[in-house]
Design an enzyme around this catalytic site. Structure first.
Site, PDB file in Angstrom:
ATOM      1  N   ARG A 149       0.735  -1.233   0.037  1.00  0.00           N
ATOM      2  CA  ARG A 149       0.004  -0.125  -0.004  1.00  0.00           C
ATOM      3  C   ARG A 149       0.959   1.235   0.047  1.00  0.00           C
ATOM      4  NH1 ARG A 149      -2.419  -3.415   3.998  1.00  0.00           N
ATOM      5  NH2 ARG A 149      -4.537  -4.079   3.440  1.00  0.00           N
ATOM      6  N   LYS A 174      -2.211  -2.017   7.621  1.00  0.00           N
ATOM      7  CA  LYS A 174      -3.753  -1.401   8.061  1.00  0.00           C
ATOM      8  C   LYS A 174      -4.019  -2.153   9.353  1.00  0.00           C
ATOM      9  CE  LYS A 174      -8.183  -0.685   5.350  1.00  0.00           C
ATOM     10  NZ  LYS A 174      -8.500  -0.557   4.065  1.00  0.00           N
ATOM     11  N   HIS A 240      -1.697   2.572  -6.233  1.00  0.00           N
ATOM     12  CA  HIS A 240      -2.198   1.459  -6.180  1.00  0.00           C
ATOM     13  C   HIS A 240      -2.660   0.502  -7.190  1.00  0.00           C
ATOM     14  CE1 HIS A 240      -3.151   1.425  -1.975  1.00  0.00           C
ATOM     15  NE2 HIS A 240      -4.119   0.651  -2.112  1.00  0.00           N
ATOM     16  N   ARG A 243      -0.020  -1.919  -6.999  1.00  0.00           N
ATOM     17  CA  ARG A 243      -0.424  -3.140  -6.103  1.00  0.00           C
ATOM     18  C   ARG A 243      -1.424  -3.982  -6.462  1.00  0.00           C
ATOM     19  NH1 ARG A 243      -1.260  -4.358  -0.450  1.00  0.00           N
ATOM     20  NH2 ARG A 243      -3.728  -4.448  -0.001  1.00  0.00           N
ATOM     21  N   HIS A 266      -4.373  -8.462   3.696  1.00  0.00           N
ATOM     22  CA  HIS A 266      -5.839  -8.569   3.683  1.00  0.00           C
ATOM     23  C   HIS A 266      -6.170  -9.337   4.896  1.00  0.00           C
ATOM     24  CE1 HIS A 266      -6.491  -7.649  -0.783  1.00  0.00           C
ATOM     25  NE2 HIS A 266      -6.303  -6.371  -0.030  1.00  0.00           N
ATOM     26  N   TYR A 275      -9.915 -10.053  -6.870  1.00  0.00           N
ATOM     27  CA  TYR A 275      -8.954 -10.446  -7.815  1.00  0.00           C
ATOM     28  C   TYR A 275      -9.251 -11.526  -8.758  1.00  0.00           C
ATOM     29  CZ  TYR A 275      -6.392  -6.560  -5.660  1.00  0.00           C
ATOM     30  OH  TYR A 275      -6.071  -5.422  -5.005  1.00  0.00           O
TER      31      TYR A 275
END
Length: 301
Positions: A149, A174, A240, A243, A266, A275
């Protein structure tokens, strides 16, 4: 609504500023959301917050949806309303939270934009002409190599990188989560080149300005735009997308969604599953071009 209802809103906003230390941006959003709800209640002749029922909140949500407000915005508004009524409940000024069980419309998941392998090569294979461009190329390589990120990349320190092991420690993921990710040989090579030119300064940051300050997120975005413009890449490309491309290309090759989830950081595999839709689009495209019956159907249609 009554002046007492307005006082409740003012006290809630004070609570956000003081105890919750919410940002000015958050407070402004909450204030605007609650003002909108107040106007709605006034139109329905609801004079106090304790008189608001779940049916009123559902009608409010339906009204916003009918006005073509995006589902994501309605979800945010509902979150503000729930938080407000939790505050009132804690103060014992209401007996229930009428927004608690109300659902917002589900927003359609937007597929992230990705680059194909040739587009990525167009970004990463262009030769740098300055020390700044060597730094920038190291940044872009690392985005694509490790799927970082933007917020994670700018917080990297030199000590987070292990050249010998080819790994990178993400300390500012995150939700405050840490993880370790592999770094490709090409990215290691370009980062080492940048470290040879990196200004000698007190900063521990991996990527810095020529004055020694840690590079900010906006600066990285602007440098990527400039790099793409210089190298004739017409499409608007942001960090992004590198990414997203990392995730899509890796999943397409490996079919290992759990590994991709781990690498991206994640918390839930459902976030990574978006994805798989991109991968299916790719497979469908290949099918349409390659399958004889599919081609015939396209011609006949």
């Amino acid at each position: 609504m009554s002046s007492e209802a307005q006082r409740c809103v003012d006290l809630f906003l004070d609570y956000l500023r003081g105890e919750k230390r919410a940002s000015p941006h958050t407070i402004t959003n909450y204030q605007r959301d609650l003002q909108r709800l107040q106007r709605f209640c006034t139109e329905r002749q609801i004079k106090a917050w304790e008189l608001v029922q779940a049916t009123d909140i559902r009608l409010y949500v339906a009204t916003r949806h009918k006005a073509n407000i995006e589902a994501k915005s309605i979800q945010r508004e509902l979150a503000a309303i729930r938080s407000f009524f939790r505050f009132l409940l804690k103060k014992q000024w209401v007996e229930q939270n009428p927004a608690q069980g109300v659902q917002a419309p589900k927003s359609a998941k937007k597929l992230p934009k990705t680059l194909d392998v040739d587009q990525v090569a167009g970004i990463l294979d262009a030769p740098p002409d300055s020390v700044l461009e060597i730094r920038d190329l190291a940044i872009f390589e690392l985005f694509y190599s490790s799927g970082l990120r933007l917020s994670e990349l700018v917080m990297l320190d030199i000590t987070d990188l292990s050249v010998s092991e080819g790994t990178l420690r993400i300390r500012h993921g995150k939700g405050g989560k840490q993880r370790q990710v592999p770094v490709g040989a090409k990215a290691i090579q370009v980062i080492q080149q940048w470290l040879r030119y990196r200004p000698d300064c007190a900063s521990s940051a991996l990527f810095i300005t020529m004055r020694g300050a840690r590079l900010g997120q906006r600066s990285v975005q602007l440098r990527l735009e400039k790099w793409c413009s210089k190298n004739g890449l017409a499409e608007h490309i942001h960090p992004h997308m590198l990414r997203h491309s990392f995730a899509s290309h890796l999943l397409e090759s490996s079919q290992d969604i759990r590994a991709v989830q781990e690498l991206l950081g994640h918390a839930d595999v459902s976030t990574t599953q978006i994805y798989t839709h991109l991968d299916f689009q790719h497979l469908a495209s290949v099918y349409d071009k390659a399958h004889p019956r599919a081609k015939r159907a396209l011609k006949d249609g």
